[in-house]
Scaffold this motif. Structure first.
Motif, mmCIF file in Angstrom:
data_model
loop_
_atom_site.group_PDB
_atom_site.id
_atom_site.type_symbol
_atom_site.label_atom_id
_atom_site.label_comp_id
_atom_site.label_asym_id
_atom_site.label_seq_id
_atom_site.Cartn_x
_atom_site.Cartn_y
_atom_site.Cartn_z
ATOM 1 N N UNK A 193 -16.663 9.185 3.470
ATOM 2 C CA UNK A 193 -17.721 8.790 4.393
ATOM 3 C C UNK A 193 -19.037 8.476 3.686
ATOM 4 N N UNK A 194 -19.182 8.921 2.445
ATOM 5 C CA UNK A 194 -20.404 8.663 1.678
ATOM 6 C C UNK A 194 -20.269 7.491 0.707
ATOM 7 N N UNK A 195 -19.048 7.000 0.520
ATOM 8 C CA UNK A 195 -18.772 6.077 -0.576
ATOM 9 C C UNK A 195 -19.562 4.773 -0.474
ATOM 10 N N UNK A 196 -19.569 4.153 0.694
ATOM 11 C CA UNK A 196 -20.242 2.857 0.827
ATOM 12 C C UNK A 196 -21.744 2.977 0.622
ATOM 13 N N UNK A 197 -22.342 4.037 1.166
ATOM 14 C CA UNK A 197 -23.782 4.223 1.011
ATOM 15 C C UNK A 197 -24.139 4.508 -0.440
ATOM 16 N N UNK A 198 -23.348 5.360 -1.086
ATOM 17 C CA UNK A 198 -23.604 5.668 -2.488
ATOM 18 C C UNK A 198 -23.444 4.420 -3.347
ATOM 19 N N UNK A 199 -22.385 3.653 -3.095
ATOM 20 C CA UNK A 199 -22.160 2.439 -3.876
ATOM 21 C C UNK A 199 -23.344 1.481 -3.741
ATOM 22 N N UNK A 233 -22.542 -4.114 -11.210
ATOM 23 C CA UNK A 233 -21.094 -4.322 -11.274
ATOM 24 C C UNK A 233 -20.294 -3.171 -10.660
ATOM 25 N N UNK A 234 -20.963 -2.114 -10.228
ATOM 26 C CA UNK A 234 -20.257 -0.939 -9.697
ATOM 27 C C UNK A 234 -19.355 -1.330 -8.534
ATOM 28 N N UNK A 235 -18.233 -0.614 -8.418
ATOM 29 C CA UNK A 235 -17.250 -0.955 -7.383
ATOM 30 C C UNK A 235 -16.456 0.271 -6.979
ATOM 31 N N UNK A 236 -15.993 0.282 -5.729
ATOM 32 C CA UNK A 236 -15.014 1.284 -5.283
ATOM 33 C C UNK A 236 -13.652 0.811 -5.758
ATOM 34 N N UNK A 237 -12.966 1.645 -6.542
ATOM 35 C CA UNK A 237 -11.727 1.193 -7.192
ATOM 36 C C UNK A 237 -10.483 1.941 -6.736
ATOM 37 N N UNK A 259 -13.120 6.569 -5.092
ATOM 38 C CA UNK A 259 -13.448 6.519 -6.510
ATOM 39 C C UNK A 259 -14.370 5.337 -6.779
ATOM 40 N N UNK A 260 -15.509 5.622 -7.387
ATOM 41 C CA UNK A 260 -16.470 4.580 -7.754
ATOM 42 C C UNK A 260 -16.545 4.494 -9.277
ATOM 43 N N UNK A 261 -16.469 3.283 -9.814
ATOM 44 C CA UNK A 261 -16.682 3.036 -11.235
ATOM 45 C C UNK A 261 -17.972 2.242 -11.372
ATOM 46 N N UNK A 262 -18.912 2.724 -12.204
ATOM 47 C CA UNK A 262 -20.260 2.158 -12.193
ATOM 48 C C UNK A 262 -20.492 1.037 -13.205
ATOM 49 N N UNK A 313 -28.472 9.761 -10.917
ATOM 50 C CA UNK A 313 -29.538 10.199 -10.013
ATOM 51 C C UNK A 313 -29.177 9.898 -8.566
ATOM 52 N N UNK A 314 -28.496 8.770 -8.326
ATOM 53 C CA UNK A 314 -28.109 8.405 -6.961
ATOM 54 C C UNK A 314 -27.014 9.325 -6.428
ATOM 55 N N UNK A 315 -26.093 9.746 -7.273
ATOM 56 C CA UNK A 315 -24.950 10.517 -6.767
ATOM 57 C C UNK A 315 -25.342 11.922 -6.330
ATOM 58 N N UNK A 316 -26.491 12.396 -6.773
ATOM 59 C CA UNK A 316 -26.908 13.746 -6.413
ATOM 60 C C UNK A 316 -27.220 13.905 -4.925
ATOM 61 N N UNK A 317 -27.438 12.804 -4.218
ATOM 62 C CA UNK A 317 -27.757 12.891 -2.799
ATOM 63 C C UNK A 317 -26.540 12.843 -1.890
ATOM 64 N N UNK A 318 -25.331 12.859 -2.468
ATOM 65 C CA UNK A 318 -24.115 12.686 -1.670
ATOM 66 C C UNK A 318 -23.071 13.750 -2.022
ATOM 67 N N UNK A 319 -21.981 13.758 -1.253
ATOM 68 C CA UNK A 319 -20.915 14.742 -1.458
ATOM 69 C C UNK A 319 -20.001 14.291 -2.597
ATOM 70 N N UNK A 320 -20.518 14.411 -3.810
ATOM 71 C CA UNK A 320 -19.749 14.078 -5.012
ATOM 72 C C UNK A 320 -18.997 15.325 -5.454
ATOM 73 N N UNK A 321 -17.693 15.203 -5.572
ATOM 74 C CA UNK A 321 -16.857 16.360 -5.893
ATOM 75 C C UNK A 321 -16.433 16.400 -7.358
ATOM 76 N N UNK A 322 -16.448 15.252 -8.034
ATOM 77 C CA UNK A 322 -16.071 15.211 -9.451
ATOM 78 C C UNK A 322 -16.658 13.947 -10.068
ATOM 79 N N UNK A 323 -16.886 14.000 -11.377
ATOM 80 C CA UNK A 323 -17.365 12.821 -12.097
ATOM 81 C C UNK A 323 -17.070 12.976 -13.575
ATOM 82 N N UNK A 324 -16.939 11.851 -14.245
ATOM 83 C CA UNK A 324 -16.772 11.821 -15.693
ATOM 84 C C UNK A 324 -17.274 10.479 -16.184
ATOM 85 N N UNK A 325 -17.590 10.383 -17.468
ATOM 86 C CA UNK A 325 -17.910 9.058 -17.996
ATOM 87 C C UNK A 325 -16.677 8.494 -18.685
#
Length: 340
Positions: free
Chosen positions: A307-313, A322-326, A168-171, A209-221
């Motif tokens: 496996x995509x989290x660190x690169x996406x972050x 300030x984005x972080x894996x939470x 989970x990433x919070x931006x 725009x960055x998340x579109x290049x990775x295996x994102x399965x869900x998102x919300x604001x």
């Protein structure tokens, strides 16, 4: 400019109807059977999605609220950024926006012009086109947008479809509502308040725009229902979200203020809504308030393959520092939200 804010009893996403009340209001509405309506109000997602054909769908959203700052220009920017965010959270691109305006006759017309200018500048930044709108006189100023976005139906990102093992990433950092409340009683510095403003006017366009290049399965604001309210929606009926409170990005001074019991009414509504769905006994009170705090124009909560989290972050941090894996997504446990 003080009259712009002084008559408002609530503002920003803290003015939203509570999640429990909203659910009660919506449950008796007629259900529509339309195979092309991919996302409707029953799903509690960020926007509606309607399929036009096999290759294109439109995303439709609307968002407006009363001011939380004195400056009409800044308020216009915040309200527009917040409204545009729903399209980004679904993985789409906004292309048409309409103004929604409520404005008191007693206020100077310059304030109206500045509010609309701020909103228009964010619409231009998004790449969308301002195509008109609707305005009425009201006792309080209110502003927002109806936004139409486009997306390929296969690329749609929903808010409740994470996968076990996802990170989970919070931006954006949390605590906007608390900082705004403290500002109204002169408990924050100009620098601390300005930092919160910068977060609210920053578009989620860049992280999306960055998340579109990775295996994102869900998102919300993360907006009016706070981090935990929106995390609960993401967990749905099949998953639990494990959130590491030590990893949460927080606006400077917000946690200190929360520990001093500067909190918001919206945060307390969110607490009541969560009820027994999260265990809070081992979490200090200030941190609890940070997670319940309504976020006006908050960041994206993204569920992405581990496996995509660190690169996406790393990519997101180029524009959202300030984005972080939470946390992580796990099989459903006793409670949908687990706090460490």
């Amino acid at each position: 400019m003080n009259d712009f804010l002084s008559t408002c009893t609530s503002g920003g996403c803290g003015a939203k109807i509570g999640a429990s009340d909203l659910s009660d209001h919506l449950k008796n509405l007629p259900k529509l059977n339309n195979k092309n309506l991919l996302i409707g109000f029953e799903e509690a997602d960020d926007a509606a999605v309607y399929r036009l054909n096999d290759n294109e769908a439109i995303i439709q959203t609307v968002d407006f609220f009363s001011p939380m700052v004195d400056d009409p220009y800044i308020f216009g920017k915040i309200a527009a950024a917040n409204a545009l965010s729903d399209v980004y959270a679904m993985g789409g691109t906004p292309f048409i926006a309409l103004n929604i305006v409520c404005f008191p006759e007693r206020l100077p017309k310059e304030s109206l012009q500045r509010m609309l200018q701020g909103g228009a500048e964010k619409i231009v930044e998004s790449g969308a086109t301002l195509a008109g709108g609707h305005s009425i006189y009201d006792h309080e100023p209110k502003y927002g947008l109806s936004v139409t976005g486009r997306i390929h139906p296969d690329n749609l990102v929903q808010n409740n479809t994470p996968k076990v093992g996802d990170a989970l990433i919070l931006t954006k950092p949390l605590g906007v509502g608390i900082i705004l409340a403290a500002h109204r009683v002169a408990q924050v510095s100009a620098e601390e308040f300005e930092f919160a403003i910068e977060q609210m006017i920053h578009l989620n366009k860049y992280a999306a725009a960055k998340m579109m290049g990775y295996s994102v399965h869900a998102a919300t604001d993360v907006t009016g229902f706070g981090l935990l309210g929106h995390a609960l929606e993401m967990a749905g009926k099949d998953y639990s979200l494990v959130i590491d409170t030590e990893m949460l990005p927080i606006i400077p001074k917000a946690l200190e203020l929360a520990n001093e019991f500067i909190v918001t009414a919206g945060g307390q509504r969110n607490r009541l809504h969560l009820g027994s769905q999260v265990e809070l006994e081992d979490i200090q009170s200030g941190m609890q308030e940070i997670m319940f705090d309504p976020q006006t124009s908050g960041g994206l909560l993204i569920s992405v393959a581990a496996e995509d989290a660190s690169k996406l972050l790393k990519e997101i941090q180029e524009t959202d520092k300030e984005a972080s894996i939470i946390g992580t997504v796990v099989e459903r446990e006793q409670k949908p939200l687990i706090l460490l």
